[in-house]
Design a protein around this motif. Structure first.
Motif, PDB file in Angstrom:
ATOM      1  N   MET A   1      50.106  35.942  42.320  1.00  0.00           N
ATOM      2  CA  MET A   1      49.825  35.856  43.744  1.00  0.00           C
ATOM      3  C   MET A   1      48.324  36.031  43.974  1.00  0.00           C
ATOM      4  O   MET A   1      47.674  36.866  43.345  1.00  0.00           O
ATOM      5  N   LEU A   2      47.805  35.227  44.882  1.00  0.00           N
ATOM      6  CA  LEU A   2      46.384  35.283  45.179  1.00  0.00           C
ATOM      7  C   LEU A   2      46.053  36.451  46.094  1.00  0.00           C
ATOM      8  O   LEU A   2      46.811  36.774  47.007  1.00  0.00           O
ATOM      9  N   LYS A   3      44.906  37.072  45.846  1.00  0.00           N
ATOM     10  CA  LYS A   3      44.445  38.174  46.686  1.00  0.00           C
ATOM     11  C   LYS A   3      43.827  37.639  47.977  1.00  0.00           C
ATOM     12  O   LYS A   3      43.959  38.233  49.036  1.00  0.00           O
ATOM     13  N   TYR A   4      43.127  36.505  47.878  1.00  0.00           N
ATOM     14  CA  TYR A   4      42.406  35.932  49.009  1.00  0.00           C
ATOM     15  C   TYR A   4      43.146  34.713  49.539  1.00  0.00           C
ATOM     16  O   TYR A   4      43.912  34.075  48.835  1.00  0.00           O
ATOM     17  N   GLY A   5      42.868  34.408  50.798  1.00  0.00           N
ATOM     18  CA  GLY A   5      43.320  33.157  51.378  1.00  0.00           C
ATOM     19  C   GLY A   5      42.208  32.136  51.216  1.00  0.00           C
ATOM     20  O   GLY A   5      41.027  32.499  51.231  1.00  0.00           O
ATOM     21  N   TRP A   6      42.566  30.892  51.041  1.00  0.00           N
ATOM     22  CA  TRP A   6      41.593  29.820  50.835  1.00  0.00           C
ATOM     23  C   TRP A   6      41.959  28.664  51.758  1.00  0.00           C
ATOM     24  O   TRP A   6      43.032  28.085  51.608  1.00  0.00           O
ATOM     25  N   ASN A  63      43.315  37.671  56.130  1.00  0.00           N
ATOM     26  CA  ASN A  63      43.196  36.690  57.218  1.00  0.00           C
ATOM     27  C   ASN A  63      41.877  36.727  57.981  1.00  0.00           C
ATOM     28  O   ASN A  63      41.753  36.100  59.031  1.00  0.00           O
ATOM     29  N   VAL A  64      40.889  37.454  57.477  1.00  0.00           N
ATOM     30  CA  VAL A  64      39.566  37.503  58.095  1.00  0.00           C
ATOM     31  C   VAL A  64      38.603  36.721  57.200  1.00  0.00           C
ATOM     32  O   VAL A  64      38.509  36.996  55.999  1.00  0.00           O
ATOM     33  N   PRO A  65      37.864  35.737  57.757  1.00  0.00           N
ATOM     34  CA  PRO A  65      36.895  34.998  56.948  1.00  0.00           C
ATOM     35  C   PRO A  65      35.791  35.931  56.432  1.00  0.00           C
ATOM     36  O   PRO A  65      35.188  36.663  57.211  1.00  0.00           O
ATOM     37  N   VAL A  66      35.582  35.901  55.114  1.00  0.00           N
ATOM     38  CA  VAL A  66      34.559  36.754  54.497  1.00  0.00           C
ATOM     39  C   VAL A  66      33.536  35.968  53.694  1.00  0.00           C
ATOM     40  O   VAL A  66      32.568  36.536  53.211  1.00  0.00           O
ATOM     41  N   GLY A  67      33.748  34.666  53.548  1.00  0.00           N
ATOM     42  CA  GLY A  67      32.802  33.879  52.786  1.00  0.00           C
ATOM     43  C   GLY A  67      33.161  32.415  52.784  1.00  0.00           C
ATOM     44  O   GLY A  67      34.214  32.004  53.284  1.00  0.00           O
ATOM     45  N   ILE A  68      32.247  31.642  52.206  1.00  0.00           N
ATOM     46  CA  ILE A  68      32.478  30.216  52.003  1.00  0.00           C
ATOM     47  C   ILE A  68      31.892  29.839  50.658  1.00  0.00           C
ATOM     48  O   ILE A  68      30.844  30.365  50.248  1.00  0.00           O
ATOM     49  N   GLU A  89      30.529  42.220  53.841  1.00  0.00           N
ATOM     50  CA  GLU A  89      31.308  42.289  52.602  1.00  0.00           C
ATOM     51  C   GLU A  89      30.444  42.339  51.339  1.00  0.00           C
ATOM     52  O   GLU A  89      30.959  42.549  50.252  1.00  0.00           O
ATOM     53  N   ARG A  90      29.155  42.131  51.473  1.00  0.00           N
ATOM     54  CA  ARG A  90      28.271  42.141  50.309  1.00  0.00           C
ATOM     55  C   ARG A  90      28.232  43.530  49.682  1.00  0.00           C
ATOM     56  O   ARG A  90      28.268  44.533  50.375  1.00  0.00           O
ATOM     57  N   GLY A  91      28.183  43.563  48.363  1.00  0.00           N
ATOM     58  CA  GLY A  91      28.109  44.829  47.643  1.00  0.00           C
ATOM     59  C   GLY A  91      29.454  45.518  47.483  1.00  0.00           C
ATOM     60  O   GLY A  91      29.511  46.640  46.993  1.00  0.00           O
ATOM     61  N   ARG A  92      30.534  44.861  47.876  1.00  0.00           N
ATOM     62  CA  ARG A  92      31.867  45.462  47.800  1.00  0.00           C
ATOM     63  C   ARG A  92      32.749  44.772  46.755  1.00  0.00           C
ATOM     64  O   ARG A  92      33.942  45.025  46.702  1.00  0.00           O
ATOM     65  N   GLY A  93      32.151  43.869  45.966  1.00  0.00           N
ATOM     66  CA  GLY A  93      32.914  43.191  44.923  1.00  0.00           C
ATOM     67  C   GLY A  93      33.637  41.937  45.363  1.00  0.00           C
ATOM     68  O   GLY A  93      34.292  41.279  44.557  1.00  0.00           O
ATOM     69  N   VAL A  94      33.530  41.582  46.631  1.00  0.00           N
ATOM     70  CA  VAL A  94      34.229  40.402  47.141  1.00  0.00           C
ATOM     71  C   VAL A  94      33.697  39.134  46.475  1.00  0.00           C
ATOM     72  O   VAL A  94      34.468  38.261  46.068  1.00  0.00           O
TER      73      VAL A  94
END
Length: 162
Positions: A1-6, A63-68, A89-94
């Motif tokens: 299962m994916l952790k992130y949504g894409w 469900n919150v956009p954190v990057g592209i 989200e920078r510096g948090r491992g995302v």
């Protein structure tokens, strides 16, 4: 299962993406005229086929956009063109964990398995270099004019051939 949504980028995300271009974010991208103009330029190129050899994916965390991430491919290599993580989200491992998820699950995220990838990073962008290294990329070489460094990823199959 994916952790992130894409999900596929659409212009409805332009305002949000532009808000991620703080001083640090703007310094290390090729989006001098903004992301929308960058995307329009590339999608307008004759050999570009969106979702076949060129992708722009919004990364969602709960469900919150954190990057592209924007990537393209030739016959066997995927090229990370832009990778922008929201300042919050920078510096948090995302950055590294989402990139690793894409590499491991390309077939689910872009419909293609990613065996080889390349990223071009500014030499003084130490945060990106660390994130890419943590995701499995290795330094390859510095461009002749010294303004870029290339990092390569080889998935398990290709790595076993080296």
């Amino acid at each position: 299962m994916l952790k992130y949504g894409w999900i596929d980028y659409t212009p409805r995300f332009d305002y949000l993406i532009e808000s991620w271009f703080d001083k640090e974010g703007k310094k290390y991208t090729g989006c001098d005229d903004g992301f929308a103009e960058y995307f329009k330029y590339w999608i307008g190129q004759p050999k570009i086929k969106y979702n076949e050899n060129f992708w722009a994916k919004i990364i969602l965390n709960e469900n919150v956009p954190v990057g592209i991430i924007v990537l393209s491919s030739d016959e066997e290599t995927y090229y990370i063109a832009e990778y922008i993580i929201s300042p919050a989200e920078r510096g948090r491992g995302v950055g590294s964990s989402a990139l690793r998820e894409l590499l491991d699950n390309g077939d689910l995220i872009i419909g293609k398995t990613i065996h080889k990838a390349c990223a071009c990073i500014y030499p003084d962008n130490t945060v990106s270099k660390k994130a890419f290294e943590k995701a499995g990329f290795k330094y390859s070489h510095t461009h002749a004019d010294g303004d870029a460094e290339y990092y390569l990823y080889s998935g398990p199959y290709y790595a076993s051939l080296l």
